[in-house]
Write a protein that holds these residues in place. Sequence first.
Motif, PDB file in Angstrom:
ATOM      1  N   ARG A  35       0.814  -1.219   0.000  1.00 43.06           N
ATOM      2  CA  ARG A  35       0.000   0.000   0.000  1.00 43.06           C
ATOM      3  C   ARG A  35       0.843   1.262   0.000  1.00 43.06           C
ATOM      4  NH1 ARG A  35      -1.102   4.041  -0.375  1.00 43.06           N
ATOM      5  NH2 ARG A  35      -2.898   5.282   0.226  1.00 43.06           N
ATOM      6  N   LEU A  36       1.975   1.218   0.666  1.00 37.43           N
ATOM      7  CA  LEU A  36       2.780   2.431   0.819  1.00 37.43           C
ATOM      8  C   LEU A  36       3.734   2.668  -0.348  1.00 37.43           C
ATOM      9  CD1 LEU A  36       3.323   2.340   4.662  1.00 37.43           C
ATOM     10  CD2 LEU A  36       1.884   3.925   3.352  1.00 37.43           C
ATOM     11  N   THR A  37       3.532   1.978  -1.467  1.00 41.46           N
ATOM     12  CA  THR A  37       4.270   2.369  -2.666  1.00 41.46           C
ATOM     13  C   THR A  37       3.812   3.759  -3.099  1.00 41.46           C
ATOM     14  OG1 THR A  37       2.707   1.199  -4.091  1.00 41.46           O
ATOM     15  CG2 THR A  37       4.720   0.012  -3.455  1.00 41.46           C
ATOM     16  N   THR A  38       2.621   4.136  -2.653  1.00 41.43           N
ATOM     17  CA  THR A  38       2.140   5.521  -2.761  1.00 41.43           C
ATOM     18  C   THR A  38       2.182   6.078  -1.345  1.00 41.43           C
ATOM     19  OG1 THR A  38       0.653   4.925  -4.559  1.00 41.43           O
ATOM     20  CG2 THR A  38       0.208   6.993  -3.408  1.00 41.43           C
ATOM     21  N   PRO A  39       2.955   7.144  -1.091  1.00 42.01           N
ATOM     22  CA  PRO A  39       3.104   7.648   0.274  1.00 42.01           C
ATOM     23  C   PRO A  39       1.763   7.996   0.926  1.00 42.01           C
ATOM     24  CG  PRO A  39       4.682   8.696  -1.192  1.00 42.01           C
ATOM     25  CD  PRO A  39       3.736   7.916  -2.058  1.00 42.01           C
ATOM     26  N   ASP A  40       1.676   7.711   2.208  1.00 42.86           N
ATOM     27  CA  ASP A  40       0.478   8.047   2.973  1.00 42.86           C
ATOM     28  C   ASP A  40       0.840   8.149   4.445  1.00 42.86           C
ATOM     29  OD1 ASP A  40      -2.197   8.716   3.227  1.00 42.86           O
ATOM     30  OD2 ASP A  40      -2.921   6.876   2.271  1.00 42.86           O
ATOM     31  N   TYR A  41      -0.060   8.740   5.215  1.00 43.09           N
ATOM     32  CA  TYR A  41       0.187   8.882   6.646  1.00 43.09           C
ATOM     33  C   TYR A  41      -0.523   7.762   7.399  1.00 43.09           C
ATOM     34  CZ  TYR A  41      -4.340  11.328   6.555  1.00 43.09           C
ATOM     35  OH  TYR A  41      -5.665  11.654   6.368  1.00 43.09           O
ATOM     36  N   GLY A  42      -0.100   7.549   8.624  1.00 40.46           N
ATOM     37  CA  GLY A  42      -0.527   6.398   9.396  1.00 40.46           C
ATOM     38  C   GLY A  42      -2.018   6.215   9.538  1.00 40.46           C
ATOM     39  N   TYR A  43      -2.746   7.280   9.897  1.00 45.01           N
ATOM     40  CA  TYR A  43      -4.176   7.127  10.135  1.00 45.01           C
ATOM     41  C   TYR A  43      -4.915   6.752   8.859  1.00 45.01           C
ATOM     42  CZ  TYR A  43      -8.871   7.794  11.900  1.00 45.01           C
ATOM     43  OH  TYR A  43     -10.180   7.587  12.250  1.00 45.01           O
ATOM     44  N   ALA A  44      -4.540   7.364   7.725  1.00 48.37           N
ATOM     45  CA  ALA A  44      -5.169   7.015   6.443  1.00 48.37           C
ATOM     46  C   ALA A  44      -4.871   5.557   6.095  1.00 48.37           C
ATOM     47  CB  ALA A  44      -4.685   7.948   5.341  1.00 48.37           C
ATOM     48  N   LEU A  45      -3.651   5.110   6.362  1.00 49.70           N
ATOM     49  CA  LEU A  45      -3.283   3.716   6.116  1.00 49.70           C
ATOM     50  C   LEU A  45      -4.123   2.791   6.996  1.00 49.70           C
ATOM     51  CD1 LEU A  45      -1.458   1.507   4.898  1.00 49.70           C
ATOM     52  CD2 LEU A  45       0.174   2.024   6.734  1.00 49.70           C
ATOM     53  N   ARG A  68      -2.399  20.435  10.363  1.00 48.42           N
ATOM     54  CA  ARG A  68      -1.968  19.346  11.234  1.00 48.42           C
ATOM     55  C   ARG A  68      -0.802  18.608  10.575  1.00 48.42           C
ATOM     56  NH1 ARG A  68      -5.863  14.497  13.441  1.00 48.42           N
ATOM     57  NH2 ARG A  68      -4.337  13.628  14.860  1.00 48.42           N
ATOM     58  N   PRO A  69       0.384  18.680  11.150  1.00 44.56           N
ATOM     59  CA  PRO A  69       1.530  17.960  10.574  1.00 44.56           C
ATOM     60  C   PRO A  69       1.274  16.448  10.571  1.00 44.56           C
ATOM     61  CG  PRO A  69       2.253  19.477  12.283  1.00 44.56           C
ATOM     62  CD  PRO A  69       0.757  19.418  12.347  1.00 44.56           C
ATOM     63  N   ARG A  70       1.671  15.820   9.481  1.00 44.39           N
ATOM     64  CA  ARG A  70       1.484  14.377   9.352  1.00 44.39           C
ATOM     65  C   ARG A  70       2.777  13.744   8.858  1.00 44.39           C
ATOM     66  NH1 ARG A  70      -4.328  15.070   6.745  1.00 44.39           N
ATOM     67  NH2 ARG A  70      -5.538  14.842   8.651  1.00 44.39           N
ATOM     68  N   LYS A  71       3.048  12.569   9.398  1.00 38.99           N
ATOM     69  CA  LYS A  71       4.222  11.816   8.978  1.00 38.99           C
ATOM     70  C   LYS A  71       3.789  10.856   7.870  1.00 38.99           C
ATOM     71  CE  LYS A  71       8.122   9.419  11.074  1.00 38.99           C
ATOM     72  NZ  LYS A  71       8.653   8.858  12.328  1.00 38.99           N
ATOM     73  N   PHE A  72       4.355  11.056   6.687  1.00 35.31           N
ATOM     74  CA  PHE A  72       4.042  10.220   5.540  1.00 35.31           C
ATOM     75  C   PHE A  72       5.093   9.133   5.399  1.00 35.31           C
ATOM     76  CE2 PHE A  72       1.095  13.477   4.673  1.00 35.31           C
ATOM     77  CZ  PHE A  72       0.226  13.038   3.689  1.00 35.31           C
ATOM     78  N   TYR A  73       4.625   7.922   5.171  1.00 32.91           N
ATOM     79  CA  TYR A  73       5.500   6.762   4.990  1.00 32.91           C
ATOM     80  C   TYR A  73       5.451   6.329   3.539  1.00 32.91           C
ATOM     81  CZ  TYR A  73       5.365   6.331  10.065  1.00 32.91           C
ATOM     82  OH  TYR A  73       5.482   6.559  11.397  1.00 32.91           O
ATOM     83  N   SER A  74       6.561   5.806   3.048  1.00 30.12           N
ATOM     84  CA  SER A  74       6.573   5.219   1.710  1.00 30.12           C
ATOM     85  C   SER A  74       7.557   4.062   1.677  1.00 30.12           C
ATOM     86  CB  SER A  74       6.898   6.259   0.643  1.00 30.12           C
ATOM     87  OG  SER A  74       8.158   6.814   0.866  1.00 30.12           O
ATOM     88  N   THR A  75       7.251   3.111   0.816  1.00 33.85           N
ATOM     89  CA  THR A  75       8.072   1.918   0.672  1.00 33.85           C
ATOM     90  C   THR A  75       9.363   2.263  -0.063  1.00 33.85           C
ATOM     91  OG1 THR A  75       6.011   0.676   0.484  1.00 33.85           O
ATOM     92  CG2 THR A  75       8.014  -0.486  -0.099  1.00 33.85           C
TER      93      THR A  75
END
Length: 119
Positions: free
Chosen positions: A34-44, A83-90
């Motif tokens: 899923r995180l091949t497209t960056p997203d933040y934790g809550y959305a994930l 609201r700052p968000r931490k985005f994760y990506s693979t």
Amino acid sequence: MTHSIVIDMEPDDLLAAHQQELRRGTVVLACLLRLTTPDYGYALLEELDRGGFAVDANTLYPLLRRLEKQGLLTSEWNTDEARPRKFYSTTPDGRALARDLLDDWSRLDDAIRSLKGTS
């Protein structure tokens, strides 16, 4: 001498425990894919839930940190919104691992299906 352990659980509880055990490893693969497209934790978290992976936030966030520490994910803070968000990506290593895990998943699926066919 053989020993048998009897676990006193309701059938629904027993099923839930085994389902949780079965799904535990699949959440890693789901996150990497899923995180091949960056997203933040809550959305994930919400997307995984919609996809059938009921994951608790107290499980997901430590998992994301562990995958990042292993070099499979990268993260970046987005402070463009209120609201700052931490985005994760693979990472490339994470994508390679996901491909390998998918191959393994396919082999396991074939093996399970062949066992099911022999009953």
